[in-house]
Scaffold this active site. Structure first.
Site, mmCIF file in Angstrom:
data_model
loop_
_atom_site.group_PDB
_atom_site.id
_atom_site.type_symbol
_atom_site.label_atom_id
_atom_site.label_comp_id
_atom_site.label_asym_id
_atom_site.label_seq_id
_atom_site.Cartn_x
_atom_site.Cartn_y
_atom_site.Cartn_z
ATOM 1 C CB CYS A 1 -3.902 -14.338 -7.120
ATOM 2 S SG CYS A 1 -5.134 -14.685 -8.377
ATOM 3 C CG HIS B 1 3.745 -1.248 4.877
ATOM 4 N ND1 HIS B 1 2.463 -1.340 5.364
ATOM 5 C CD2 HIS B 1 4.535 -1.049 5.956
ATOM 6 C CE1 HIS B 1 2.480 -1.191 6.677
ATOM 7 N NE2 HIS B 1 3.731 -1.023 7.066
ATOM 8 C CG ASP C 1 -2.892 -1.146 7.044
ATOM 9 O OD1 ASP C 1 -2.179 -0.475 6.266
ATOM 10 O OD2 ASP C 1 -4.086 -0.910 7.283
#
Ligand code: CAO
Length: 434
Positions: A351, A407, A411
């Site tokens: 993950c 990105h 954020d």
């Protein structure tokens, strides 16, 4: 002594169904040890199956399009007993040739029909070891992809191959090259000019060293990630003075020779606790970039430095494991990694990844996200520093942390908040109990 070797499908991890893509031998062929005899493919990876003996092919039991499983018989090879790999010897796939009759005729066994299991989720190993997902979409075997790469051909540019189900064959690559030569098409990926070859001989002596397969595949994947993901790296420092005191006390209790706990185990725990608070970090962007796939499990990949290059074994369900259990598991997996014994399954399902260079040194670096994950945590060496406590400078052990994130998903403010939580968790590990 002459022996008959059975070449079988090896253990490739928990894969129920393996497609036979290409068969590269026929009865009567002379094969070398480790020579590729067939190309197999699962939903997630392709592999070239090597011959476990040097000798003459007696029978071939598969054809392209067949489905096989671990242990399926691929072919038999008549070899002298000295020309047999240690694995074949260990797996007892050797039959004294005198005891079997082996007519040299082509015989294809009925395709094995297997229940189709749902494909496992895209994983770290695919990210690191599947060289080009785009080329996989282009349906080409590893040997054809290698051939194409050697010629500098991007196989995704070949729209349809002449093989079964549009599979790209060597001839398609050759025809593509001919077309480029005659029509002047420039086959450069994404319009990016390649770095020109340089003749270094005028400057001094050189030596050519072939890159390991892991290094080549990792390099291709890193370049792909670099080109596709808008990445930002955020730097943070965690005060681990108390954590380190606790860790040292724990290790002091351990008997001589018992496995010691490194700070990395606490970092894994602190990271997972933050991921539980910020689900966007435990996610992957869908292929069309329209949605986020949120994961409800917490598997952490750990970058391990090996003589052959970087590999990323995955520790599963870290949220349910103790620090001691994690230490044992990482020790086992990193040992396996260094011996080159990790299976694809050991590297699947991550993950988020941690790349820890702290045992070596460093003050900061900018790790590259292990896509399709959305973030990676870099760790360098903890250092005693004077920290102002409001009245005076106090010596505190500070751990540098570097978070690189995609990105498109994370954020800047979210990245900073996430790291504030990781930092808090490490500075006061009692928080990990909450
Ligand atoms: N600060 C200070 N000391 C640290 C530290 C840190 N951040 N991280 C580890 N150490 C210390 C350990 O405590 C250990 O000390 P002792 O020998 O006194 O016990 C020593 O450094 C060696 O640690 P380690 O590296 O063996 O163990 P680890 O659990 O920290 O890491 C592993 C395990 C597998 C991640 C590591 O061995 C490894 O392979 N790191 C390289 C990863 C890599 O190549 N990343 C780059 C990827 S991008 O190209």
């Amino acid at each position: 002594m002459t022996v008959l070797i059975e070449i079988k499908v090896p253990d490739v991890g928990n894969v129920a169904e393996i497609d036979v893509v290409e068969v590269l031998i026929q009865p009567g062929d002379v094969v070398a040890l480790e020579q590729t005899v067939a190309t197999l493919e699962t939903d997630k990876a392709s592999m070239d199956l090597p011959s476990s003996a040097a000798g003459t092919v007696q029978q071939v039991y598969i054809k392209p399009g067949d489905k096989v499983a671990e242990g399926s018989l691929i072919a038999t090879v008549l070899a002298s007993s000295e020309q047999v790999s240690a694995e074949a010897a260990a797996q007892q796939t050797i039959i004294p040739a005198e005891t079997v009759s082996t007519p040299v005729v082509e015989k294809t066994q009925e395709p094995i029909s297997l229940p189709v299991k749902p494909a496992p989720e895209p994983t770290v190993v695919e990210a690191l070891q599947d060289t080009e997902s785009t080329t996989r979409k282009a349906h080409a075997s590893p040997s054809v992809r290698l051939f194409a790469r050697e010629l500098g051909v991007d196989v995704t540019k070949i729209k349809l191959g002449s093989g079964r189900k549009g599979r790209i064959l060597k001839d398609d690559v050759k025809n593509f090259v001919k077309k480029v030569m005659t029509e002047g098409i420039v086959a450069v990926g994404a319009g990016i000019p390649s770095i020109p070859a340089v003749d270094f001989s005028p400057f001094g002596e050189t030596e050519i060293l072939k890159l390991s397969k892991i290094k080549r595949l990792t390099g291709q994947n890193l370049s792909r990630v670099w080109l596709n993901l808008p990445m930002v790296t955020y730097h943070e420092e965690a005060d681990i003075t108390d954590m380190e005191a606790f860790r040292n006390a724990l290790n002091a209790e351990k008997a001589k020779g018992e496995l010691k706990i490194t700070g990395l185990m606490f970092i894994i725990k602190a990271l997972v606790a933050a991921m539980q608070q910020f689900p966007n970090f435990n996610a992957s962007l869908s292929a069309d970039g329209e949605s986020l796939i949120l994961k409800k499990y917490f598997n952490i990949g750990i970058a391990v430095d090996t003589p052959n290059g970087l590999v990323v074994p995955v520790l599963r369900n870290v949220n349910n494991k103790s620090i001691n259990e994690l230490a044992v598991e990482l020790a086992e997996k990193s040992e396996k990694a260094r011996l080159g014994k990790l299976l694809p399954a050991d590297m699947q399902g991550g993950c988020m990844t941690i790349s820890s260079l702290g045992g070596i040194g460093g003050t900061a670096f900018t790790p590259i996200v292990n896509a399709p994950e959305v973030a990676i945590l870099g760790v360098t060496r903890a250092k005693m520093q004077p920290v102002w406590n409001g009245k005076e400078f106090e010596p505190r052990l500070m751990l540098p942390l570097d978070l690189t994130y995609d990105h498109r998903v994370i954020d800047g403010a979210e990245g900073a908040r996430f790291m504030a939580v990781v930092k808090q968790n490490l500075s006061d590990i009692r928080r990990l109990l909450l």
